[in-house]
Write an enzyme that holds these catalytic residues in place. Structure first.
Site, mmCIF file in Angstrom:
data_model
loop_
_atom_site.group_PDB
_atom_site.id
_atom_site.type_symbol
_atom_site.label_atom_id
_atom_site.label_comp_id
_atom_site.label_asym_id
_atom_site.label_seq_id
_atom_site.Cartn_x
_atom_site.Cartn_y
_atom_site.Cartn_z
ATOM 1 N N PRO A 1 0.799 -1.237 0.000
ATOM 2 C CA PRO A 1 0.000 0.000 0.000
ATOM 3 C C PRO A 1 0.834 1.291 0.000
ATOM 4 O O PRO A 1 0.565 2.196 -0.792
ATOM 5 C CB PRO A 1 -0.838 -0.101 1.282
ATOM 6 C CG PRO A 1 -0.870 -1.552 1.630
ATOM 7 C CD PRO A 1 0.414 -2.137 1.107
ATOM 8 N N LYS B 1 5.792 8.868 -11.766
ATOM 9 C CA LYS B 1 4.433 8.414 -11.420
ATOM 10 C C LYS B 1 3.660 9.526 -10.703
ATOM 11 O O LYS B 1 2.490 9.790 -10.988
ATOM 12 C CB LYS B 1 4.556 7.165 -10.541
ATOM 13 C CG LYS B 1 3.329 6.755 -9.782
ATOM 14 C CD LYS B 1 2.326 6.008 -10.618
ATOM 15 C CE LYS B 1 1.065 5.692 -9.809
ATOM 16 N NZ LYS B 1 -0.005 5.148 -10.562
#
Ligand code: NAD
Length: 299
Positions: free
Chosen positions: A66, A171
């Site tokens: 995560p 990203k």
């Protein structure tokens, strides 16, 4: 074919590991969730009993966790994997985390003769299932070349953005732009509709004009304009507002650290934070359209 350890079998990791199995790799998996593990047993993976068990015979380790704190827990410290992996192991971390965390973990790996790539992905759960993800990598070119055939079994585009951490920077930039684009698209559609225009017609006009963008092309946020997108399914599935907020938080911290002004990104971030605060964190991010329509509680 490689012997691969895969750690983190959530929404993204499970289908990615499944695609590696389909491609013929020997895959051993580990997740803290037994339910997640059970899903992979059906797909033919070997189930490990612990973090250290999963890497026992691995030539390549892939993680899809995560956030940064999970990546640090898995790799660093006395209980971390970097202390246990043999020299020459290739580690590919696909989680979206801060570039500084990626660099810290990579530095420790280099010190131990382990090749590590940060390789966050774009393409969402749909791309993970279809094996069409884009991998945005940071690290040594040799490690990228070594990883490419394996990444190819989970995706269709691979980029080497630069040194360690560069994959995460690229990203973060991409997702900040996506957040800005989605806000702008929703604002324009809502304005057109207030003037009596059909959102489908307006979408097509803008798509073919200078306002054309990814949201209009493949992810239209107005319900019913496009089939198969979250907007036409009550904004269920897709890329959650909470995850977008996580990525915008990374962009914000990074901009602060680098003294880079991001006025548009900050505005987009505040819109998504407000949207989450109003109870929409688990909806797809295109649901921000509801805020621009003044239809927060549904159509
Ligand atoms: P997720 O929460 O569905 O899955 C994460 C998995 O990691 C969970 O199954 C959890 O049990 C496991 N995990 C956590 N700590 C662990 C540990 N110490 N050891 C073993 N397993 C552990 O998350 P996700 O949606 O699969 O996303 C993973 C990463 O990919 C995130 O960084 C996210 O930002 C990024 N990402 C997600 C999407 C998306 O659409 N979901 C798209 C692109 C990138």
């Amino acid at each position: 074919m490689a012997t691969i350890a895969f750690i983190g079998l959530g929404n993204m990791g499970a289908p990615m590991a499944t695609n590696l199995l389909k491609a013929g790799h020997k895959v051993c998996v580990f997740d803290l969730s037994e339910t997640a593990m059970a899903g992979l047993a059906e797909a033919g993976a070997t189930l490990a009993e612990s973090l250290h068990d999963v890497v026992k015979d691995a030539e390549v380790v892939i993680s899809m966790l995560p956030a940064g704190k999970h990546v640090e827990q898995v790799y660093l410290g006395e209980a971390g994997l970097l202390g246990a992996l043999p020299e020459g192991t290739l580690v590919i971390d696909c989680s979206t985390i801060a570039p500084e965390t990626a660099r810290r973990v990579a530095g420790e790996a280099l010190h131990r003769g382990i090749d590590l790539l940060d390789a966050p992905v774009s393409g969402g759960v749909g791309g993970a299932k279809a094996g069409t993800l884009t991998f945005i990598c940071g690290g040594e070119v040799d490690a990228f070349d070594r990883a490419s055939p394996i990444l190819n079994d989970m995706g269709k585009n691979m980029f080497h953005a630069g040194p360690h951490g560069a994959g995460q920077v690229a990203k973060i930039c991409n997702n900040m732009l996506l957040a800005i684009l989605m806000n702008g698209t929703c604002e324009a559609l809502a304005l057109g509709e207030k003037n009596g225009l059909d959102p489908a017609v307006l979408s097509e006009i803008m798509r073919q004009s200078s306002g054309g963008n990814w949201a209009l092309n493949v992810y239209n946020p107005w319900p019913g304009v496009m089939d198969g997108v979250p907007a036409s399914n009550d904004y269920k599935g897709g890329f959650l507002v909470d995850l977008m907020n996580k990525d915008l938080g990374l962009a914000f911290d990074n901009a602060d650290r680098n003294k880079a002004p991001i006025p548009m990104g900050a505005l987009a971030r505040n819109m998504f934070l407000l949207h989450a605060q109003q109870g929409n964190g688990q909806l797809d991010f295109s649901s921000i359209q509801r805020m621009y329509r003044g239809a927060e509680k549904g159509e």
